[in-house]
Design a protein around this motif. Structure first.
Motif, PDB file in Angstrom:
ATOM      1  N   MET A  15       0.858  -1.176   0.000  1.00 15.27           N
ATOM      2  CA  MET A  15       0.000   0.000   0.000  1.00 15.27           C
ATOM      3  C   MET A  15       0.903   1.237   0.000  1.00 15.27           C
ATOM      4  N   SER A  16       0.641   2.118  -0.928  1.00 19.48           N
ATOM      5  CA  SER A  16       1.489   3.302  -1.042  1.00 19.48           C
ATOM      6  C   SER A  16       1.131   4.321   0.046  1.00 19.48           C
ATOM      7  N   PRO A  17       2.019   5.243   0.310  1.00 21.63           N
ATOM      8  CA  PRO A  17       1.730   6.260   1.335  1.00 21.63           C
ATOM      9  C   PRO A  17       0.489   7.085   0.995  1.00 21.63           C
ATOM     10  N   LEU A  18       0.240   7.355  -0.288  1.00 18.01           N
ATOM     11  CA  LEU A  18      -0.935   8.124  -0.675  1.00 18.01           C
ATOM     12  C   LEU A  18      -2.223   7.343  -0.394  1.00 18.01           C
ATOM     13  N   GLU A  19      -2.219   6.052  -0.695  1.00 22.28           N
ATOM     14  CA  GLU A  19      -3.391   5.220  -0.412  1.00 22.28           C
ATOM     15  C   GLU A  19      -3.623   5.106   1.089  1.00 22.28           C
ATOM     16  N   ASN A  20      -2.553   4.999   1.851  1.00 22.28           N
ATOM     17  CA  ASN A  20      -2.661   4.924   3.311  1.00 22.28           C
ATOM     18  C   ASN A  20      -3.253   6.212   3.871  1.00 22.28           C
ATOM     19  N   PHE A  21      -2.749   7.348   3.388  1.00 19.98           N
ATOM     20  CA  PHE A  21      -3.263   8.640   3.845  1.00 19.98           C
ATOM     21  C   PHE A  21      -4.732   8.810   3.474  1.00 19.98           C
ATOM     22  N   SER A  22      -5.094   8.459   2.237  1.00 21.87           N
ATOM     23  CA  SER A  22      -6.480   8.643   1.801  1.00 21.87           C
ATOM     24  C   SER A  22      -7.430   7.745   2.587  1.00 21.87           C
ATOM     25  N   SER A  23      -6.995   6.550   2.933  1.00 20.42           N
ATOM     26  CA  SER A  23      -7.815   5.646   3.739  1.00 20.42           C
ATOM     27  C   SER A  23      -8.045   6.213   5.139  1.00 20.42           C
ATOM     28  N   GLN A  24      -6.982   6.709   5.754  1.00 24.40           N
ATOM     29  CA  GLN A  24      -7.115   7.296   7.087  1.00 24.40           C
ATOM     30  C   GLN A  24      -7.956   8.561   7.042  1.00 24.40           C
ATOM     31  N   PHE A  25      -7.757   9.371   6.019  1.00 25.87           N
ATOM     32  CA  PHE A  25      -8.521  10.610   5.891  1.00 25.87           C
ATOM     33  C   PHE A  25     -10.011  10.325   5.723  1.00 25.87           C
ATOM     34  N   LEU A  26     -10.346   9.315   4.915  1.00 22.39           N
ATOM     35  CA  LEU A  26     -11.742   8.942   4.720  1.00 22.39           C
ATOM     36  C   LEU A  26     -12.360   8.456   6.031  1.00 22.39           C
ATOM     37  N   GLY A  27     -11.614   7.655   6.784  1.00 22.53           N
ATOM     38  CA  GLY A  27     -12.134   7.172   8.064  1.00 22.53           C
ATOM     39  C   GLY A  27     -12.392   8.295   9.048  1.00 22.53           C
ATOM     40  N   VAL A  28     -11.458   9.244   9.141  1.00 21.19           N
ATOM     41  CA  VAL A  28     -11.641  10.385  10.042  1.00 21.19           C
ATOM     42  C   VAL A  28     -12.809  11.251   9.570  1.00 21.19           C
ATOM     43  N   SER A  29     -12.927  11.453   8.272  1.00 22.30           N
ATOM     44  CA  SER A  29     -14.008  12.276   7.729  1.00 22.30           C
ATOM     45  C   SER A  29     -15.373  11.663   8.018  1.00 22.30           C
ATOM     46  N   VAL A  30     -15.474  10.365   7.868  1.00 23.41           N
ATOM     47  CA  VAL A  30     -16.756   9.690   8.140  1.00 23.41           C
ATOM     48  C   VAL A  30     -17.098   9.792   9.618  1.00 23.41           C
ATOM     49  N   HIS A  31     -16.132   9.650  10.500  1.00 25.46           N
ATOM     50  CA  HIS A  31     -16.407   9.764  11.928  1.00 25.46           C
ATOM     51  C   HIS A  31     -16.829  11.196  12.293  1.00 25.46           C
ATOM     52  N   ILE A  32     -16.197  12.180  11.694  1.00 20.49           N
ATOM     53  CA  ILE A  32     -16.610  13.572  11.933  1.00 20.49           C
ATOM     54  C   ILE A  32     -18.031  13.792  11.425  1.00 20.49           C
ATOM     55  N   ALA A  33     -18.335  13.235  10.254  1.00 23.85           N
ATOM     56  CA  ALA A  33     -19.690  13.369   9.710  1.00 23.85           C
ATOM     57  C   ALA A  33     -20.718  12.723  10.633  1.00 23.85           C
ATOM     58  N   LEU A  34     -20.379  11.575  11.193  1.00 22.55           N
ATOM     59  CA  LEU A  34     -21.320  10.906  12.109  1.00 22.55           C
ATOM     60  C   LEU A  34     -21.539  11.727  13.373  1.00 22.55           C
ATOM     61  N   VAL A  35     -20.496  12.355  13.878  1.00 22.11           N
ATOM     62  CA  VAL A  35     -20.651  13.217  15.063  1.00 22.11           C
ATOM     63  C   VAL A  35     -21.548  14.411  14.733  1.00 22.11           C
ATOM     64  N   LEU A  36     -21.312  15.047  13.593  1.00 27.37           N
ATOM     65  CA  LEU A  36     -22.137  16.196  13.205  1.00 27.37           C
ATOM     66  C   LEU A  36     -23.586  15.786  12.960  1.00 27.37           C
ATOM     67  N   LEU A  37     -23.788  14.627  12.351  1.00 30.29           N
ATOM     68  CA  LEU A  37     -25.155  14.140  12.137  1.00 30.29           C
ATOM     69  C   LEU A  37     -25.848  13.830  13.460  1.00 30.29           C
ATOM     70  N   THR A  38     -25.106  13.309  14.428  1.00 28.38           N
ATOM     71  CA  THR A  38     -25.691  13.038  15.746  1.00 28.38           C
ATOM     72  C   THR A  38     -26.114  14.331  16.430  1.00 28.38           C
ATOM     73  N   ILE A  39     -25.273  15.346  16.352  1.00 23.91           N
ATOM     74  CA  ILE A  39     -25.618  16.638  16.957  1.00 23.91           C
ATOM     75  C   ILE A  39     -26.849  17.227  16.269  1.00 23.91           C
ATOM     76  N   SER A  40     -26.878  17.164  14.948  1.00 23.67           N
ATOM     77  CA  SER A  40     -28.039  17.711  14.238  1.00 23.67           C
ATOM     78  C   SER A  40     -29.290  16.906  14.541  1.00 23.67           C
ATOM     79  N   PHE A  41     -29.157  15.595  14.726  1.00 21.08           N
ATOM     80  CA  PHE A  41     -30.302  14.769  15.083  1.00 21.08           C
ATOM     81  C   PHE A  41     -30.906  15.214  16.413  1.00 21.08           C
ATOM     82  N   VAL A  42     -30.056  15.461  17.397  1.00 20.54           N
ATOM     83  CA  VAL A  42     -30.537  15.895  18.714  1.00 20.54           C
ATOM     84  C   VAL A  42     -31.233  17.255  18.611  1.00 20.54           C
ATOM     85  N   VAL A  43     -30.644  18.180  17.865  1.00 22.78           N
ATOM     86  CA  VAL A  43     -31.242  19.512  17.715  1.00 22.78           C
ATOM     87  C   VAL A  43     -32.591  19.416  17.007  1.00 22.78           C
TER      88      VAL A  43
END
Length: 118
Positions: free
Chosen positions: A1-29
């Motif tokens: 796995m190249s460094p670019l693929e590794n970075f993009s995989s980690q970035f996607l995982g962090v982005s999805v987790h941030i999106a889930l947190v924001l969606l949870t906050i909006s759900f409560v509101v």
């Protein structure tokens, strides 16, 4: 796995987790707005937003798990949510046309609030 693929995989995982947190906050509101909404149309819009947040949750989980069939489920939920919004709108319209006292009171209060704001 190249460094670019590794970075993009980690970035996607962090982005999805941030999106889930924001969606949870909006759900409560949105749930608070649904319960506390001053009028029936406000609650209808809040319920429509709950459908949109649900679509976001399903899509984010599809990306997170890699099981992209969730995207088809999200599209189907969007269609059902649209039909439910149209049904609620027709219900509110018919109550207003029938001269329902609660709707008429809400309309009068809304008109008074608009006049006071101008």
């Amino acid at each position: 796995m190249s460094p670019l693929e590794n970075f993009s995989s980690q970035f996607l995982g962090v982005s999805v987790h941030i999106a889930l947190v924001l969606l949870t906050i909006s759900f409560v509101v949105i749930v608070i707005r649904t319960v506390k909404g001053p009028s029936l149309p406000d609650r209808v819009v809040a319920l429509d937003m709950l459908v949109a947040v649900g679509i976001g949750f399903i899509a984010a989980m599809g990306v997170l798990t890699g099981y992209y069939l969730y995207i088809d489920i999200a599209i189907t939920l969007g269609l059902v949510g649209f039909l439910a919004t149209v049904a609620f709108a027709r219900f509110v319209l018919n109550r207003g046309l029938a001269g329902d006292e609660t709707i008429m009171e809400e309309v009068e209060e809304s008109i008074e609030r608009r006049k006071a704001g101008r």
